[in-house]
Design a protein around this motif. Structure first.
Motif, mmCIF file in Angstrom:
data_model
loop_
_atom_site.group_PDB
_atom_site.id
_atom_site.type_symbol
_atom_site.label_atom_id
_atom_site.label_comp_id
_atom_site.label_asym_id
_atom_site.label_seq_id
_atom_site.Cartn_x
_atom_site.Cartn_y
_atom_site.Cartn_z
ATOM 1 N N ALA A 112 -15.605 17.567 31.307
ATOM 2 C CA ALA A 112 -16.534 16.611 30.767
ATOM 3 C C ALA A 112 -17.733 16.459 31.795
ATOM 4 O O ALA A 112 -18.776 16.365 31.392
ATOM 5 C CB ALA A 112 -15.706 15.061 30.791
ATOM 6 N N LEU A 113 -17.627 16.533 32.904
ATOM 7 C CA LEU A 113 -18.778 16.626 33.956
ATOM 8 C C LEU A 113 -19.558 17.688 33.534
ATOM 9 O O LEU A 113 -20.971 17.710 33.568
ATOM 10 C CB LEU A 113 -18.438 16.806 35.627
ATOM 11 C CG LEU A 113 -17.672 15.408 35.928
ATOM 12 C CD1 LEU A 113 -17.101 15.914 37.377
ATOM 13 C CD2 LEU A 113 -18.921 14.458 35.980
ATOM 14 N N GLU A 114 -19.128 19.160 32.970
ATOM 15 C CA GLU A 114 -19.801 20.153 32.903
ATOM 16 C C GLU A 114 -20.492 20.069 31.746
ATOM 17 O O GLU A 114 -21.707 20.321 31.504
ATOM 18 C CB GLU A 114 -18.907 21.363 32.948
ATOM 19 C CG GLU A 114 -19.411 22.775 32.641
ATOM 20 C CD GLU A 114 -20.410 23.334 33.636
ATOM 21 O OE1 GLU A 114 -21.198 24.157 33.432
ATOM 22 O OE2 GLU A 114 -19.945 22.960 34.762
ATOM 23 N N SER A 115 -19.901 19.511 30.712
ATOM 24 C CA SER A 115 -20.700 19.018 29.155
ATOM 25 C C SER A 115 -21.694 18.259 29.709
ATOM 26 O O SER A 115 -22.648 18.320 28.951
ATOM 27 C CB SER A 115 -19.709 18.641 28.305
ATOM 28 O OG SER A 115 -19.261 17.520 28.611
ATOM 29 N N GLU A 116 -21.577 17.065 30.379
ATOM 30 C CA GLU A 116 -22.499 16.100 30.679
ATOM 31 C C GLU A 116 -23.839 16.729 31.467
ATOM 32 O O GLU A 116 -24.901 16.710 31.180
ATOM 33 C CB GLU A 116 -21.938 15.116 31.619
ATOM 34 C CG GLU A 116 -22.828 14.019 31.823
ATOM 35 C CD GLU A 116 -22.447 12.810 32.620
ATOM 36 O OE1 GLU A 116 -22.787 12.630 33.818
ATOM 37 O OE2 GLU A 116 -21.135 12.492 32.321
ATOM 38 N N ARG A 117 -23.350 17.888 32.229
ATOM 39 C CA ARG A 117 -24.602 18.533 32.915
ATOM 40 C C ARG A 117 -25.492 19.243 31.854
ATOM 41 O O ARG A 117 -26.455 19.281 32.114
ATOM 42 C CB ARG A 117 -23.867 19.456 34.110
ATOM 43 C CG ARG A 117 -25.007 19.958 35.185
ATOM 44 C CD ARG A 117 -24.684 21.071 36.042
ATOM 45 N NE ARG A 117 -23.566 21.921 35.593
ATOM 46 C CZ ARG A 117 -24.178 23.111 35.140
ATOM 47 N NH1 ARG A 117 -25.447 23.304 35.444
ATOM 48 N NH2 ARG A 117 -23.608 24.140 34.818
ATOM 49 N N LYS A 118 -24.721 19.944 31.202
ATOM 50 C CA LYS A 118 -25.477 20.909 30.136
ATOM 51 C C LYS A 118 -26.285 19.885 29.261
ATOM 52 O O LYS A 118 -27.445 20.375 28.791
ATOM 53 C CB LYS A 118 -24.338 21.593 29.452
ATOM 54 C CG LYS A 118 -24.099 22.759 30.237
ATOM 55 C CD LYS A 118 -22.868 23.592 29.528
ATOM 56 C CE LYS A 118 -22.488 24.782 29.995
ATOM 57 N NZ LYS A 118 -21.507 25.483 29.329
#
Length: 121
Positions: A112-118
């Motif tokens: 979720a953090l990775e998709s938020e960063r992207k």
């Protein structure tokens, strides 16, 4: 007993308990085939073995399953002792292990953090 031999014995016990669960040989209604045996730690003197049990079911269902396995421990020990030929068979203690579920939750949070960063980029 050598450390490698204890690890092998733990793996054999793990496999036998998992087979018993899949075949529904433990008749306790709290025990079902969705329980997973993560690992078995056998003591060096073969007196005790800790059996770590987990599942993706809710925590209460896992705890009930562990209680059912603990109440059927004598039956499980006797069935496995007939199959394995060792001079002393360990007494089982079943322990609920939630590490697999916690690891899965951690991976979900990281994704979720990775998709938020992207999405921010």
């Amino acid at each position: 007993m050598g450390q490698y031999r204890l690890i092998r014995l733990g793996e054999q016990i793990k496999q036998e308990i998992a087979t018993m669960l899949l075949r529904h040989e433990v008749k306790d209604p709290r025990v079902n085939e969705f329980l997973t045996i993560n690992r078995v730690e056998v003591a060096g003197d073969l007196a005790y073995a800790k059996v770590y049990v987990s599942s993706f079911m809710d925590d209460k269902a896992v705890e009930r399953g562990v209680e059912g396995l603990q109440s059927a421990a004598g039956f499980i020990q006797s069935c496995i002792a007939k199959k394995l030929s060792i001079y002393k068979f360990p007494k089982f203690t079943f322990i609920a292990d939630f590490s697999m579920k916690e690891g899965y939750k951690m991976v979900q949070k990281l994704n979720a953090l990775e998709s938020e960063r992207k999405s921010d980029e």
